[in-house]
Design a protein around this motif. Structure first.
Motif, PDB file in Angstrom:
ATOM      1  N   ALA A   1      30.103  35.562  40.196  1.00 55.19           N
ATOM      2  CA  ALA A   1      30.634  34.857  41.352  1.00 55.19           C
ATOM      3  C   ALA A   1      32.147  34.703  41.239  1.00 55.19           C
ATOM      4  N   GLY A   2      32.670  34.943  40.046  1.00 52.61           N
ATOM      5  CA  GLY A   2      34.103  34.782  39.836  1.00 52.61           C
ATOM      6  C   GLY A   2      34.911  36.020  40.160  1.00 52.61           C
ATOM      7  N   VAL A   3      34.211  37.108  40.445  1.00 55.34           N
ATOM      8  CA  VAL A   3      34.907  38.341  40.809  1.00 55.34           C
ATOM      9  C   VAL A   3      34.330  38.866  42.113  1.00 55.34           C
ATOM     10  N   VAL A   4      35.043  39.794  42.735  1.00 53.11           N
ATOM     11  CA  VAL A   4      34.512  40.440  43.937  1.00 53.11           C
ATOM     12  C   VAL A   4      34.058  41.830  43.534  1.00 53.11           C
ATOM     13  N   GLY A   5      32.745  42.001  43.468  1.00 51.38           N
ATOM     14  CA  GLY A   5      32.148  43.193  42.864  1.00 51.38           C
ATOM     15  C   GLY A   5      32.650  44.510  43.405  1.00 51.38           C
ATOM     16  N   GLU A   6      32.884  44.569  44.725  1.00 46.82           N
ATOM     17  CA  GLU A   6      33.254  45.842  45.322  1.00 46.82           C
ATOM     18  C   GLU A   6      34.729  46.178  45.102  1.00 46.82           C
ATOM     19  N   LEU A   7      35.540  45.158  44.782  1.00 48.87           N
ATOM     20  CA  LEU A   7      36.963  45.425  44.565  1.00 48.87           C
ATOM     21  C   LEU A   7      37.182  46.011  43.171  1.00 48.87           C
TER      22      LEU A   7
ATOM     23  N   VAL B   1      39.082  46.658  39.448  1.00 56.08           N
ATOM     24  CA  VAL B   1      39.549  45.807  38.362  1.00 56.08           C
ATOM     25  C   VAL B   1      40.957  45.308  38.684  1.00 56.08           C
ATOM     26  N   ALA B   2      41.827  46.222  39.132  1.00 55.95           N
ATOM     27  CA  ALA B   2      43.214  45.844  39.419  1.00 55.95           C
ATOM     28  C   ALA B   2      43.281  44.798  40.519  1.00 55.95           C
ATOM     29  N   GLU B   3      42.490  44.984  41.566  1.00 54.53           N
ATOM     30  CA  GLU B   3      42.519  44.035  42.680  1.00 54.53           C
ATOM     31  C   GLU B   3      41.996  42.665  42.253  1.00 54.53           C
ATOM     32  N   ASN B   4      40.934  42.679  41.443  1.00 50.15           N
ATOM     33  CA  ASN B   4      40.409  41.410  40.965  1.00 50.15           C
ATOM     34  C   ASN B   4      41.424  40.680  40.086  1.00 50.15           C
ATOM     35  N   LEU B   5      42.184  41.464  39.336  1.00 50.40           N
ATOM     36  CA  LEU B   5      43.178  40.839  38.462  1.00 50.40           C
ATOM     37  C   LEU B   5      44.294  40.185  39.271  1.00 50.40           C
ATOM     38  N   ALA B   6      44.522  40.684  40.477  1.00 49.62           N
ATOM     39  CA  ALA B   6      45.611  40.157  41.298  1.00 49.62           C
ATOM     40  C   ALA B   6      45.147  39.040  42.213  1.00 49.62           C
ATOM     41  N   LEU B   7      43.833  38.870  42.296  1.00 49.91           N
ATOM     42  CA  LEU B   7      43.236  38.048  43.344  1.00 49.91           C
ATOM     43  C   LEU B   7      43.736  36.610  43.401  1.00 49.91           C
ATOM     44  N   GLU B   8      43.907  35.982  42.241  1.00 50.53           N
ATOM     45  CA  GLU B   8      44.213  34.547  42.271  1.00 50.53           C
ATOM     46  C   GLU B   8      45.687  34.257  42.514  1.00 50.53           C
ATOM     47  N   SER B   9      46.527  35.259  42.368  1.00 48.23           N
ATOM     48  CA  SER B   9      47.958  35.014  42.591  1.00 48.23           C
ATOM     49  C   SER B   9      48.492  36.093  43.511  1.00 48.23           C
ATOM     50  N   ILE B  10      47.798  36.218  44.630  1.00 53.02           N
ATOM     51  CA  ILE B  10      48.068  37.319  45.548  1.00 53.02           C
ATOM     52  C   ILE B  10      49.506  37.257  46.075  1.00 53.02           C
ATOM     53  N   GLU B  11      50.057  36.043  46.169  1.00 51.42           N
ATOM     54  CA  GLU B  11      51.429  35.954  46.709  1.00 51.42           C
ATOM     55  C   GLU B  11      52.443  36.628  45.791  1.00 51.42           C
TER      56      GLU B  11
END
Ligand code: ADP
Ligand code: MG
Lengths: 501, 303
Positions: free
Chosen positions: A340-346, A348-358
């Protein structure tokens, strides 16, 4: 004679060698463990035996004669059955329909007759399931029994079980072991895949250890020890990870003041919880699952609004703040359910950026190059075995957890909240995660660790708080805590004592 | 009972007929895990092949047979793309519709040129099992293909729930990995289901050209295939409920035809839109909790 012999099996997935010239043999009437960390190649080897994958090279012998297994149907024909990690059952169909699926003779399907046959088989093999039940309504343990029955119904002489205990509660594990013991006495041979040492030592006769796609060796249960197996599995002795050095007296970085919260069902899940977590310490929260741990992390993550009370990060109040505000205030989170802490379809790189997208946004669009660069750096820093462009759902549990760690810890948060950070991970990954958490403590972060694994709490925490029915029943220094004392507190004993004394 | 109602019921059954064929065809496909958007084209193809074959041989039943076989071929083609090659089901389905529409038109021009009035044949006669009895007589005055359509509804139930092929179809439509692991050949079962489905769709099209119209026109299907896609959701993928969906649409369609001739002062497009509007509303109500077979839209590939 050997029931099964696999000779020099090699299987590649692209550049990855999942099985590297592996030899494996199974004697009649034995329970043979296939032991190895996640990603060692256990499942791959067994999927080859069951015809789900095709080996690039190697040979399979059944009862001494070479065979070609190109599909599960072939495998079943040779008396091989497999119970996969992820069950292969059709959930709207009945137990009986699942059992006979693919093997029902003739054109006409007669439900009553099929149920009778399956009932007879279930009784014969001593497997407790209701043949007319719909799979969707069954517990995990029951579904597993359906899988076993399915294999036996098709006359399996060899049963492959892929990490059968990973999904079971302890009582169900006992039932499974009894069933396997009994079936073995009737002449069944079992391949038991696991990465849990004590299980293997309990149920198996021989143990074959795989590591990084290679066979390390086969040993007799009676000639080995958990310690030796662990060394074979991870390639070195495991000493475990322990907190070292005294904690420096510091300021409280996370302050929880009189938090009360109500769960989804409207029941009070947290009652007046107050805790301080100081810089440079790990505060462990021990407790039996379901005593308010989930709600506490939700309140601290901004996904559950407390009914009353206040939360501070340093001097900044974050009560009722949104998850992203809390992240910006300097909190790194390792969630309870890593899927639940990651978005499965995205990726690895996108998930790594997810929390600080700005941080990765340039003029309202995402800077792909920056995201990739960030991923490459974190992948090497956190030893993640994946490419930046892999969808994250394809990663093993350990590697997924490393991605989450990298994402949460790389901004050097002042406060780290880790829930069940090593649940379901193998020895190597567990050690890695624990080391990383202690690194945070040593650089001065405040770490709140919620875990049901008492050994984990005890080896990492400077102080241990015990939670019971939504209340903190006591806090003990990590150096003084004993398993016995904590265990008692976890059942609410301290409270009783207080009330009477 | 007054003749208006009797006429309405008889017309409802007629209008429902091609929808029953189409929806049952889609039902077989989707229960096996494949959304077949080739339905519109397959029905058109069936209408054309049936017409041309009947015209050439002089036998209407040979026309139906030709449509059936042509539809099965269309299903096989859909299976080749969406099942064998694993092409996205939306893409392959729409591709088949475009392809079969174009192929039908091509051969139509080749055979019939560009006639000013659509070519016609003597269509099927209606059966009159109750002769001229009041009420029951006119209502049961229907084409044989309509009677057959009502028989293949319980047949579809029986196939799905009382044959091993049906068990396999349901299994691959819900969890192809599990079915495969149990030794069911997912590709083969889906191909069969698509062929049965395609055949039924095409017969639905042939009903229009060989029975209802006795002619072949460019707009003969008029979106009925898409209506079937909606009806299957309305029917919650259950054979028995297909009947109610088809009758509802057929009833409103027949009603609007009659309303048009009552001289109500509304643009006729309003009436034409009515059945579709009712379908959308019924779908919004009945389809809220509908859940299709779990594997629909997912190409199955063994790793
Ligand atoms: N279908 C596949 N495609 C690509 N890589 C795979 C596939 N299956 C397994 N692997 C890789 O092969 C290695 C061994 O995996 P597996 O046999 O599942 O390990 P284990 O069961 O011991 O945990 C892992 O690195 C895994 O990522
Ligand atoms: Mg595995």
């Amino acid at each position: 004679m050997n029931a099964i012999e696999m000779k020099s099996i090699t299987k590649r997935f692209g550049p990855l060698v999942a099985n590297d010239h592996i030899d494996f043999d199974l004697q009649k009437g034995e329970i043979h463990a296939l032991l190895g960390e996640n990603g060692a190649g256990k499942t791959t080897l067994m999927r080859i035996l069951y015809g789900l994958y095709h080996a690039d090279s190697g040979q399979i012998l059944v009862d001494g004669s070479p065979v070609h297994i190109t599909s599960p149907k072939d495998a079943i024909g040779w008396g091989i059955g497999m119970v996969s990690q992820h069950f292969t059952l059709v959930s709207p169909l009945t137990v009986a329909e699942n059992v006979v699926l693919g093997y029902n003779k003739g054109y006409i399907y007669r439900p009553q007759e099929v149920i009778q046959n399956v009932t007879k088989a279930a009784n014969q093999f001593g497997i407790d399931v209701e043949p007319s039940a719909i799979i969707r309504h069954l517990s995990v343990g029951e579904r597993q029994r359906v899988e076993i029955l399915k294999a036996l119904y098709h006359n399996a002489k060899v049963l492959i079980m892929d990490e059968p205990t990973a999904v079971l509660v302890p009582q169900e594990v006992d039932i499974l072991f009894q069933t396997l013991e009994r079936l073995r006495k009737d002449g069944l041979s079992v391949i038991f895949i696991s990465h849990k040492l004590y299980e293997v030592m309990t149920i198996c006769d021989r143990i074959t250890v795989l590591r990084d796609g290679k066979k390390i060796g086969t040993v007799l249960k009676n000639d080995t020890s958990e310690r030796e197996l662990a060394r074979m599995m991870v390639g070195r002795e495991t000493f475990g990870v322990y907190r070292q050095g005294e904690q420096k007296a510091g300021n409280p970085l996370l302050r929880i003041e009189n938090i009360t919260a109500v769960d989804k069902k409207g029941l009070t899940a947290l009652k007046n919880v107050s805790l301080n977590v100081y810089e440079g310490e790990v505060l462990g929260i021990a407790g039996v699952s379901g005593n308010g741990q989930s709600e506490l992390t939700q309140v601290l993550s901004g996904t559950l609004k407390p009914a009353s009370g206040k939360i501070f990060i340093g001097d900044k109040e974050i009560t009722n703040a949104s998850p992203s505000e809390i992240t910006r205030a300097g909190v790194g989170r390792i969630p309870e359910d890593r899927h639940a802490g990651v978005v499965g379809e995205l990726t690895v790189a996108e998930n790594l950026a997810l929390e600080s997208i700005e941080k990765f946004t340039r003029r309202s669009t995402l800077d792909k190059r920056l995201i990739l660069k960030n991923a490459e750096q974190l992948i090497s820093e956190y030893q993640i075995k994946a490419r930046p462009t892999d969808p994250i759902r394809t990663l093993s549990g350990g590697n997924m957890q490393k991605v989450i760690l990298a994402r949460a810890l790389s901004p050097e948060p002042r406060v780290v909240i880790a829930s069940q950070p090593t649940r379901g991970l193998d020895v190597g990954a567990t050690e890695y995660v624990r080391t990383k958490l202690l690194e945070q403590r040593n650089r001065g972060a405040a770490v709140l660790l919620l875990s049901e694994d008492l050994e984990e709490v005890m080896s990492l925490s400077d102080r241990i708080a015990v939670i019971y029915e939504g209340q903190i029943v006591g806090i003990v220094p990590g150096t003084e805590a004993t398993e016995e004392q904590l265990g008692l507190m976890m059942t609410g004993a301290r409270q009783e004592v207080k009330q009477h004394g | 009972m007054d003749t208006f109602i009797v006429g309405l019921i008889a017309a409802t059954l007629r209008v429902a007929t091609p929808l029953i064929y189409g929806t049952l065809g889609e039902l077989y496909s989707e229960r096996s895990g494949v959304l077949n958007l080739g339905i519109e084209g397959t029905m058109f193809f069936g209408a054309f092949v049936g017409f041309a074959a009947a015209d050439a041989t002089g036998s209407l039943w040979l026309g139906v047979l030709a449509a059936l076989l042509g539809g099965m071929l269309a299903g096989l083609l859909m299976a080749f793309f969406s099942v064998r090659l694993g092409v996205n089901q939306h893409v392959s389905g729409l591709g088949i519709t475009l392809l079969l529409t174009a192929v039908s038109l091509f051969f139509f021009r080749l055979i019939y040129g560009e006639p000013r009035i659509p070519p016609s044949i003597r269509s099927f006669d209606q059966l009159q099992p109750f002769g001229n009895l009041p009420i029951i007589g006119p209502i049961t005055t229907q084409y044989a293909l309509t009677y057959i359509s009502f028989l293949i509804i319980p047949l579809a139930w029986w196939v799905l729930y009382r044959t091993n092929v049906g068990l396999n179809i349901r299994a691959v439509g819900e969890n192809p990995e599990a079915a495969d692991a149990a030794g069911v050949n997912v590709y083969r079962v889906r191909s069969y289901a698509l062929m049965i489905g395609g055949g039924l769709m095409a017969v639905g099209g042939a009903f229009l050209s060989l029975a209802q119209l006795g002619a072949f026109t460019y707009g003969i299907i008029a979106g009925r295939g898409w209506v079937c896609i909606a009806l299957i959701i309305f029917a919650n993928w259950q054979p028995a409920k297909v009947l109610w969906g088809a009758l509802l649409f057929g009833g409103v369609f027949a009603l609007q035809l009659r309303l048009q001739s009552t001289g109500l002062n509304l643009p006729y497009e309003t009436f034409l839109a009515l059945p579709y509007v009712v379908t959308i509303i019924a779908l919004a109500i009945a389809g809220r909790n509908a859940t299709g077979p779990a594997a629909v839209l997912k190409a199955y590939k063994r790793e």
